[in-house]
Motif scaffolding. Structure first.
Motif, PDB file in Angstrom:
ATOM      1  N   PHE A  21       0.800  -1.220   0.000  1.00 58.17           N
ATOM      2  CA  PHE A  21       0.000   0.000   0.000  1.00 58.17           C
ATOM      3  C   PHE A  21       0.836   1.274   0.000  1.00 58.17           C
ATOM      4  N   GLY A  22       2.056   1.178   0.379  1.00 56.91           N
ATOM      5  CA  GLY A  22       2.902   2.370   0.441  1.00 56.91           C
ATOM      6  C   GLY A  22       2.694   3.115   1.746  1.00 56.91           C
ATOM      7  N   ASP A  24       2.078   6.178   2.213  1.00 54.76           N
ATOM      8  CA  ASP A  24       1.074   7.245   2.138  1.00 54.76           C
ATOM      9  C   ASP A  24      -0.328   6.726   2.446  1.00 54.76           C
ATOM     10  N   LYS A  25      -0.701   5.584   1.868  1.00 52.64           N
ATOM     11  CA  LYS A  25      -2.058   5.062   2.018  1.00 52.64           C
ATOM     12  C   LYS A  25      -2.204   4.084   3.194  1.00 52.64           C
ATOM     13  N   LEU A  26      -1.116   3.685   3.833  1.00 46.66           N
ATOM     14  CA  LEU A  26      -1.175   2.685   4.902  1.00 46.66           C
ATOM     15  C   LEU A  26      -2.043   3.125   6.081  1.00 46.66           C
ATOM     16  N   GLU A  28      -4.653   5.045   6.075  1.00 48.62           N
ATOM     17  CA  GLU A  28      -6.042   4.988   5.622  1.00 48.62           C
ATOM     18  C   GLU A  28      -6.532   3.540   5.546  1.00 48.62           C
ATOM     19  N   VAL A  29      -5.688   2.649   5.070  1.00 49.66           N
ATOM     20  CA  VAL A  29      -6.053   1.231   4.985  1.00 49.66           C
ATOM     21  C   VAL A  29      -6.250   0.656   6.385  1.00 49.66           C
ATOM     22  N   GLN A  31      -7.186   2.280   9.068  1.00 49.59           N
ATOM     23  CA  GLN A  31      -8.447   2.809   9.588  1.00 49.59           C
ATOM     24  C   GLN A  31      -9.634   2.066   8.994  1.00 49.59           C
ATOM     25  N   ASN A  32      -9.580   1.766   7.704  1.00 48.50           N
ATOM     26  CA  ASN A  32     -10.671   1.028   7.063  1.00 48.50           C
ATOM     27  C   ASN A  32     -10.794  -0.381   7.635  1.00 48.50           C
TER      28      ASN A  32
END
Length: 143
Positions: A21-22, A24-26, A28-29, A31-32
């Motif tokens: 995911f990198g 940057d997006k980790l 957010e992932v 949290q989801n």
């Protein structure tokens, strides 16, 4: 839930997540995923409450883990002694049997002429040869 995940496996999962995911997006992932797990737990708890309310007034303290066959067997057979497991365990107490046998052997060796157990000991000490038992005659024609 994750009690069988070791530290090395956890580090491997974190590295894999960062690579997939990198950085940057980790967040957010994560949290989801946490939100999804929270929703699943809430729906599971509400389903349990609904089942308890539908069962009626004697099942407020109903435990759903009792539906697991392993828990049911453990609870019914091992917790109460209705089947007499304690009596069976005490009947097969090998320690007591071994101490009884050891005491009997000690009494037979140290006592001298205390009955039938000293006769074989006296035969061995006197040096007399043991007589082999007689075998019945063998007829080759009948076998």
């Amino acid at each position: 839930m994750f009690s069988d995940v070791g530290p090395l496996e956890l580090v491997t999962l974190v590295i894999l997540a960062v690579l997939l995911f990198g950085p940057d997006k980790l967040p957010e992932v994560i949290q989801n995923v946490v939100g999804f797990i929270r929703k699943v737990r809430e729906s599971s708890d509400s389903a349990k409450q609904e089942v308890r309310s539908e069962l009626g007034p004697g099942f407020e303290d109903f435990v759903f883990d009792d539906l697991d066959p392993r828990t049911l067997v453990r609870k019914q057979l091992m917790d109460n002694d209705a089947l007499g497991f304690d009596e069976i365990r005490s009947a097969f107490d090998l320690r007591q049997d071994m101490t009884d046998v050891a005491d009997a052997v000690r009494q037979g060796q140290g006592g001298g002429d205390e009955g039938g157990s000293s006769a074989p000991v006296s035969l061995l000490k006197s040096g007399s040869a043991a007589v082999p038992p007689e075998h019945p005659p063998f007829d080759r024609d009948t076998t």
